[in-house]
Write an enzyme that holds these catalytic residues in place. Structure first.
Site, PDB file in Angstrom:
ATOM      1  N   TYR A 103       0.819  -1.102  -0.134  1.00 49.20           N
ATOM      2  CA  TYR A 103      -0.124  -0.071   0.015  1.00 49.20           C
ATOM      3  C   TYR A 103       0.922   1.223  -0.045  1.00 49.20           C
ATOM      4  O   TYR A 103       1.996   1.191   0.529  1.00 49.20           O
ATOM      5  CB  TYR A 103      -0.808   0.040   1.319  1.00 49.20           C
ATOM      6  N   TYR A 142      -0.249  -9.715   0.626  1.00 47.60           N
ATOM      7  CA  TYR A 142       0.660  -9.359   1.735  1.00 47.60           C
ATOM      8  C   TYR A 142       0.847  -9.766   3.182  1.00 47.60           C
ATOM      9  O   TYR A 142      -0.310 -10.286   3.823  1.00 47.60           O
ATOM     10  CB  TYR A 142       0.566  -7.754   1.672  1.00 47.60           C
ATOM     11  N   ARG A 152      -2.486 -11.996   3.891  1.00 48.42           N
ATOM     12  CA  ARG A 152      -3.853 -11.599   3.455  1.00 48.42           C
ATOM     13  C   ARG A 152      -4.050 -12.131   2.014  1.00 48.42           C
ATOM     14  O   ARG A 152      -3.117 -11.891   1.155  1.00 48.42           O
ATOM     15  CB  ARG A 152      -4.261 -10.323   3.496  1.00 48.42           C
ATOM     16  N   HIS A 155      -7.194  -8.844  -2.365  1.00 44.17           N
ATOM     17  CA  HIS A 155      -8.399  -8.317  -1.877  1.00 44.17           C
ATOM     18  C   HIS A 155      -8.493  -6.894  -2.368  1.00 44.17           C
ATOM     19  O   HIS A 155      -7.412  -6.122  -2.142  1.00 44.17           O
ATOM     20  CB  HIS A 155      -8.600  -8.499  -0.214  1.00 44.17           C
ATOM     21  N   HIS A 157     -10.610  -3.501  -1.200  1.00 44.29           N
ATOM     22  CA  HIS A 157     -11.448  -2.883  -0.085  1.00 44.29           C
ATOM     23  C   HIS A 157     -12.631  -1.952  -0.677  1.00 44.29           C
ATOM     24  O   HIS A 157     -12.243  -1.304  -1.799  1.00 44.29           O
ATOM     25  CB  HIS A 157     -10.586  -1.908   0.752  1.00 44.29           C
TER      26      HIS A 157
HETATM   27 FE   LIG Z   1      -6.035  -4.695   2.677  1.00 45.45          FE
END
Ligand SMILES: [Fe+2]
Length: 232
Positions: A103, A142, A152, A155, A157
């Site tokens: 991110y 990640y 994770r 995905h 959000h």
């Molecule tokens: Fe996330």
């Protein structure tokens, strides 16, 4: 004045306390919740501010000088209410990691490269049939430090604003067949398997654009009915 929602509305949501998802231990309430009646501003539509949603806001691959690296994908679908009625003018906002699973955020320091051509945020508004569409790149998995070797699943959000503030939904969209599903406490904090499956997009060959991008369909049902609030 109150809105009456079907009781099943809340059964799909994860419990506030899901100990395997460690941060819920501190986040979840320790005392029973107090019911606060909704006010008029919650029962009426949200106002989004001064900037209208532009068409380009839904293309996350065109926000910089060049195109981001990764697998270009189309993510699209319809927004409905619980009675399968299309929800027009719903604000759909997304945010996601880049193709390497990183991110653009100070807290994210995991050793994967940032992409100067990818911010990872976009928004769209549904049309009169409740339809929305994004172009982006497939986010990578990640690590997140919840437990040993925690990753994770890929995905995106989602935040959706329906006809009233109380119909806001924040959720995550997953990709079909991800091998990380059984090991992810966030995904599994939704206890009902049918509800979990509704968070997984479906591969959509029809919407795929040859020589250009694969497509995934993600339909969303918002809680509540688009009706005049009833006195009760
Ligand atoms: Fe996330």
């Amino acid at each position: 004045m109150t809105l009456v929602f079907p009781k099943e509305s809340l059964s799909a949501f994860p419990k506030h306390l899901t100990p395997d998802y460690r941060s819920t231990i501190k986040r979840s309430p320790l005392k029973p919740l107090i019911i606060v009646p909704h006010t008029l501003s919650e029962l009426t539509g949200p106002v989004y501010g001064h900037d209208a949603v532009q068409e380009g806001d839904a293309d996350l691959t065109r926000q910089h000088k060049g195109e981001p690296l990764g697998e270009r994908i189309i993510v699209h679908g319809h927004v409905y209410d619980e009675d399968k009625r299309p929800q027009a003018d719903t604000l759909v906002e997304i945010w996601q990691a880049n193709a390497c699973g990183r991110y653009v955020h100070n807290v994210d320091q995991h050793p994967a490269p940032l992409d100067p051509n990818f911010t990872g945020a976009g928004r769209a508004k549904t049309d009169e049939t409740g339809y929305y569409k994004f172009v982006t790149v497939k986010p990578g998995p990640y690590p997140w430090g919840n437990h040993y070797n925690a990753w994770r699943p890929s995905h995106i959000h989602f935040s959706l604003f329906g006809p009233a503030f109380i119909s806001r939904l924040v959720t995550q969209m997953y990709f079909p067949g991800d091998p990380l599903f059984p090991f992810d406490p966030i995904f599994n904090s939704v206890a009902d398997k049918r509800a979990r499956d509704r968070m997984i997009s479906s591969f959509d060959l029809e919407a795929t654009i040859p020589e250009w991008a694969l497509a995934f369909r993600f339909d969303v049902a918002l809680r509540g009915r688009n009706q005049t609030p009833m006195e009760s």
